[in-house]
Design a protein around this motif. Structure first.
Motif, PDB file in Angstrom:
ATOM      1  N   GLY A 407      -0.965   5.227  -2.644  1.00 35.90           N
ATOM      2  CA  GLY A 407      -2.186   6.017  -2.500  1.00 35.90           C
ATOM      3  C   GLY A 407      -2.980   5.631  -1.263  1.00 35.90           C
ATOM      4  O   GLY A 407      -3.516   6.500  -0.556  1.00 35.90           O
ATOM      5  N   ALA A 408      -3.064   4.316  -0.990  1.00 39.39           N
ATOM      6  CA  ALA A 408      -3.794   3.855   0.192  1.00 39.39           C
ATOM      7  C   ALA A 408      -3.121   4.325   1.471  1.00 39.39           C
ATOM      8  O   ALA A 408      -3.801   4.723   2.438  1.00 39.39           O
ATOM      9  N   PHE A 409      -1.794   4.314   1.492  1.00 32.17           N
ATOM     10  CA  PHE A 409      -1.056   4.765   2.676  1.00 32.17           C
ATOM     11  C   PHE A 409      -1.290   6.247   2.931  1.00 32.17           C
ATOM     12  O   PHE A 409      -1.456   6.674   4.076  1.00 32.17           O
ATOM     13  N   ASP A 410      -1.317   7.044   1.858  1.00 32.84           N
ATOM     14  CA  ASP A 410      -1.586   8.481   2.008  1.00 32.84           C
ATOM     15  C   ASP A 410      -2.985   8.730   2.553  1.00 32.84           C
ATOM     16  O   ASP A 410      -3.222   9.681   3.295  1.00 32.84           O
ATOM     17  N   ALA A 411      -3.933   7.868   2.152  1.00 35.83           N
ATOM     18  CA  ALA A 411      -5.319   8.045   2.602  1.00 35.83           C
ATOM     19  C   ALA A 411      -5.536   7.527   4.015  1.00 35.83           C
ATOM     20  O   ALA A 411      -6.213   8.164   4.831  1.00 35.83           O
ATOM     21  N   ASN A 412      -4.966   6.360   4.319  1.00 34.50           N
ATOM     22  CA  ASN A 412      -5.175   5.736   5.627  1.00 34.50           C
ATOM     23  C   ASN A 412      -4.121   4.647   5.816  1.00 34.50           C
ATOM     24  O   ASN A 412      -4.074   3.673   5.067  1.00 34.50           O
ATOM     25  N   HIS A 413      -3.273   4.806   6.837  1.00 35.01           N
ATOM     26  CA  HIS A 413      -2.187   3.853   7.066  1.00 35.01           C
ATOM     27  C   HIS A 413      -2.708   2.434   7.293  1.00 35.01           C
ATOM     28  O   HIS A 413      -2.083   1.458   6.871  1.00 35.01           O
ATOM     29  N   VAL A 414      -3.837   2.323   7.960  1.00 36.94           N
ATOM     30  CA  VAL A 414      -4.380   0.993   8.284  1.00 36.94           C
ATOM     31  C   VAL A 414      -4.788   0.253   7.016  1.00 36.94           C
ATOM     32  O   VAL A 414      -4.568  -0.960   6.878  1.00 36.94           O
ATOM     33  N   TRP A 415      -5.384   0.981   6.058  1.00 43.07           N
ATOM     34  CA  TRP A 415      -5.759   0.344   4.785  1.00 43.07           C
ATOM     35  C   TRP A 415      -4.530  -0.290   4.131  1.00 43.07           C
ATOM     36  O   TRP A 415      -4.575  -1.435   3.692  1.00 43.07           O
ATOM     37  N   ALA A 416      -3.466   0.473   4.078  1.00 39.83           N
ATOM     38  CA  ALA A 416      -2.252  -0.015   3.419  1.00 39.83           C
ATOM     39  C   ALA A 416      -1.689  -1.234   4.148  1.00 39.83           C
ATOM     40  O   ALA A 416      -1.211  -2.185   3.518  1.00 39.83           O
ATOM     41  N   ALA A 417      -1.745  -1.220   5.472  1.00 41.07           N
ATOM     42  CA  ALA A 417      -1.211  -2.341   6.253  1.00 41.07           C
ATOM     43  C   ALA A 417      -1.955  -3.639   5.944  1.00 41.07           C
ATOM     44  O   ALA A 417      -1.342  -4.700   5.755  1.00 41.07           O
ATOM     45  N   PHE A 418      -3.273  -3.566   5.873  1.00 48.40           N
ATOM     46  CA  PHE A 418      -4.052  -4.769   5.545  1.00 48.40           C
ATOM     47  C   PHE A 418      -3.849  -5.181   4.085  1.00 48.40           C
ATOM     48  O   PHE A 418      -3.800  -6.377   3.772  1.00 48.40           O
ATOM     49  N   ALA A 419      -3.753  -4.190   3.182  1.00 46.39           N
ATOM     50  CA  ALA A 419      -3.585  -4.509   1.761  1.00 46.39           C
ATOM     51  C   ALA A 419      -2.256  -5.215   1.508  1.00 46.39           C
ATOM     52  O   ALA A 419      -2.185  -6.107   0.651  1.00 46.39           O
ATOM     53  N   VAL A 420      -1.219  -4.848   2.269  1.00 42.17           N
ATOM     54  CA  VAL A 420       0.085  -5.507   2.110  1.00 42.17           C
ATOM     55  C   VAL A 420      -0.025  -6.998   2.405  1.00 42.17           C
ATOM     56  O   VAL A 420       0.644  -7.819   1.760  1.00 42.17           O
ATOM     57  N   LEU A 421      -0.884  -7.360   3.357  1.00 35.27           N
ATOM     58  CA  LEU A 421      -1.087  -8.784   3.646  1.00 35.27           C
ATOM     59  C   LEU A 421      -1.606  -9.518   2.405  1.00 35.27           C
ATOM     60  O   LEU A 421      -1.251 -10.681   2.169  1.00 35.27           O
ATOM     61  N   GLY A 422      -2.428  -8.829   1.622  1.00 29.78           N
ATOM     62  CA  GLY A 422      -2.935  -9.430   0.394  1.00 29.78           C
ATOM     63  C   GLY A 422      -1.824  -9.719  -0.600  1.00 29.78           C
ATOM     64  O   GLY A 422      -1.867 -10.729  -1.318  1.00 29.78           O
ATOM     65  N   VAL A 423      -0.818  -8.834  -0.670  1.00 25.76           N
ATOM     66  CA  VAL A 423       0.340  -9.064  -1.542  1.00 25.76           C
ATOM     67  C   VAL A 423       1.086 -10.326  -1.101  1.00 25.76           C
ATOM     68  O   VAL A 423       1.481 -11.167  -1.922  1.00 25.76           O
ATOM     69  N   ILE A 424       1.267 -10.472   0.206  1.00 25.72           N
ATOM     70  CA  ILE A 424       1.986 -11.635   0.743  1.00 25.72           C
ATOM     71  C   ILE A 424       1.221 -12.923   0.471  1.00 25.72           C
ATOM     72  O   ILE A 424       1.777 -13.917  -0.007  1.00 25.72           O
ATOM     73  N   PHE A 425      -0.089 -12.905   0.760  1.00 32.22           N
ATOM     74  CA  PHE A 425      -0.910 -14.096   0.503  1.00 32.22           C
ATOM     75  C   PHE A 425      -0.943 -14.423  -0.994  1.00 32.22           C
ATOM     76  O   PHE A 425      -0.976 -15.592  -1.382  1.00 32.22           O
ATOM     77  N   GLY A 426      -0.965 -13.372  -1.832  1.00 26.60           N
ATOM     78  CA  GLY A 426      -0.985 -13.586  -3.274  1.00 26.60           C
ATOM     79  C   GLY A 426       0.259 -14.327  -3.749  1.00 26.60           C
ATOM     80  O   GLY A 426       0.169 -15.266  -4.548  1.00 26.60           O
ATOM     81  N   ALA A 427       1.416 -13.889  -3.249  1.00 28.43           N
ATOM     82  CA  ALA A 427       2.643 -14.605  -3.599  1.00 28.43           C
ATOM     83  C   ALA A 427       2.594 -16.045  -3.092  1.00 28.43           C
ATOM     84  O   ALA A 427       3.051 -16.975  -3.771  1.00 28.43           O
TER      85      ALA A 427
END
Length: 513
Positions: A407-427
């Protein structure tokens, strides 16, 4: 019972609390037993709700209506749609498991402790089923009192500081939210000549964008503090760290969801022009992304096991608010599913911390190491909880995070790119926590001889593990139950935004097209 099912669900904990008051304080075992029986009954009476719910109907079901304060337009009006049903089930299940997990942990003032938990259960259920705004507000504020006492009486060394901070933050947000509610209330009277707090009626108000923006920000502060979003998050780590284990579990699993639920149920459908305003959406999305990254990075730095899990909630709830303000089907659906997932995964993580704290009475990560050699079953449960929170495929966290990112990627590619970093840091912070506490050699003599999981602890963890795996393997029922109510919210927001965007007189540029 079918005609008044929601009232039965709502008042079962309160009825149990009333009977609990007549049990002598000296009967500690009976007090524990009665509280657990009440919580179990509360869960059982909620099962017909999910069984009898019509997934093909996107509207409210099991509606109950009665006059309460007619002169003010206040009603006892309750009902559920697909979103509410999931929140009610989360509340009844997690409430039961939290109370059950307290059996050995609470040694003093048991009667007052369980009374506060049952009162809180009623308040949380009321928030998720209210269709009258004043009724909603009563339950919203009602939840503050029992949680204040749970933290302030049965918490850790800094319990009073944490309890007062929690109360003041959330009370301030609630007062601002009340001002927004009253603005809608009086505007409805100005347009229709009568008073009402019924949410479906308040949606008929035609407000200019500027007025909607004022109401939106009043609601925003109340909901953002409860989530909590950055920068309103500072009460959360203190409250989590000082609360007893069951308090942390119910705070993470249910109370925080009241904020995200408020955005979905009220901010978006009641204030569609403001909710779709580009500036507002950008501000909320940026704050959500900051929360995702900030919460994950701060978790990496923590030396206190429980505080690490607390800051992880700031990061995970950032995903939920980002999904909501993607303002599309995938984002909002993923947000709701992730709210359920966060309740399961973070609830499990707090229970994991509670198990070891009861044995060692310290949460310092450096005090542990090699626990998998001593407590192998405990290490397995912790691994499942950790991987669930990290979003491993075939576990619940993956479903929610993936759908939000879509959903974030559909709304704004940049949002999704930053949010993916959160997944990596979370792991990263979860795997590092596991490596420091479970793996390697046993470095502390005090940890040798620690008992592994007891049957009662297994009984708490097994339902959560089954729930996490079932969502990860087969999430379709959750998407089905959310499809229509989420679609209605998305259509209302976008239809209003598109109508507002159409100029009354076409400009030359538009006409030339």
């Amino acid at each position: 019972m079918q005609g008044h099912l929601l009232s039965v669900i709502l008042f079962t904990p309160l009825a149990g609390l009333f009977l609990l008051l007549f049990i002598p304080k000296s009967q500690k075992t009976f007090i524990r037993l009665w509280a657990n029986i009440t919580a179990a009954i509360g869960f059982l009476v909620s099962l017909p709700l999910i069984i009898g719910f019509d997934r093909s109907n996107g509207g409210y079901q099991f509606v109950e209506r009665a006059e309460w304060i007619p002169s003010l337009g206040v009603q006892y009006l309750i009902g559920v749609d697909g979103i509410s049903v999931l929140m009610v089930m989360l509340t009844t299940i997690m409430g039961f498991l939290a109370i059950f997990s307290s059996w050995d942990a609470i040694k003093d003032r048991e009667k007052e402790y369980y009374s506060m938990f049952l009162l809180q259960q009623t308040g949380m259920l009321g928030v998720f089923i209210s269709m009258d705004f004043l009724l909603f507000y009563v339950f919203w504020e009602m939840v503050l009192v029992p949680m204040y006492f749970i933290i302030g009486v049965w918490g850790g060394p800094r319990k009073l500081y944490a309890a007062i901070k929690f109360f003041l933050y959330t009370l301030t947000g609630g007062v601002l939210m009340l001002l927004g509610i009253l603005l809608l209330y009086f505007n409805y009277f100005a347009q229709f000549g009568r008073y009402t707090f019924e949410i479906a009626e308040l949606m008929k108000i035609n407000l200019p964008l500027a007025t909607q923006q004022w109401v939106f920000w009043a609601f925003f502060v109340g909901f953002a503090i409860k989530v909590p979003m950055f920068p309103f998050h500072t009460w959360l780590p203190d409250a989590h760290t000082e609360a007893p284990t069951a308090g942390s579990v119910i705070l993470a699993a249910v109370l925080l969801k009241m904020g995200t639920y408020g955005f979905i149920r009220f901010s978006l459908p009641l204030l569609p022009k403001a909710s779709s305003d580009h500036t507002i959406v950008t501000i909320v999305a940026v704050l959500s992304i900051i929360g995702i990254l900030y919460g994950a990075l701060v978790s990496l730095m923590q030396q206190d096991w429980k505080k690490l899990v607390a800051y992880s909630s700031v990061s995970h709830l950032g995903f939920c608010t980002l999904g909501i303000f993607a303002l599309n089907q995938s984002g909002i659906t993923g947000s709701i599913i992730q709210q359920i997932n966060h309740g399961i995964s973070t609830g499990m993580l707090f229970l994991v911390v509670g198990v070891i704290y009861e044995r060692r009475h310290t949460r310092e990560i450096k005090e542990y190491g090699g626990l998998a050699h001593i407590m192998p079953n405990y290490a397995i449960v912790f691994a499942i909880a950790m991987l669930s929170s990290a979003g491993l495929p075939l576990l619940n966290g993956f479903v929610g995070e993936f759908t939000i990112l879509q959903g974030a990627f559909d709304a704004n590619h940049v949002w999704a790119a930053f949010a993916v970093l959160g997944v990596i840091f979370g792991a990263a912070y979860l795997l590092w926590l596991y490596q420091r506490t479970m793996l390697g050699e046993v470095t502390n003599e005090k940890n040798k001889g620690l008992p592994d999981l007891k049957w009662r602890e297994w009984a708490v963890f097994i339902p959560l593990i089954i729930w996490a795996i079932s969502i990860g393997v087969y999430p379709k029922p959750y998407f089905d139950i959310l499809e229509k109510p989420v679609a209605q919210i998305v259509h209302r927001v976008h239809d209003t935004a598109n109508a507002a965007a159409v100029p009354t007189t076409p400009t030359p540029e538009v006409a030339s097209r």
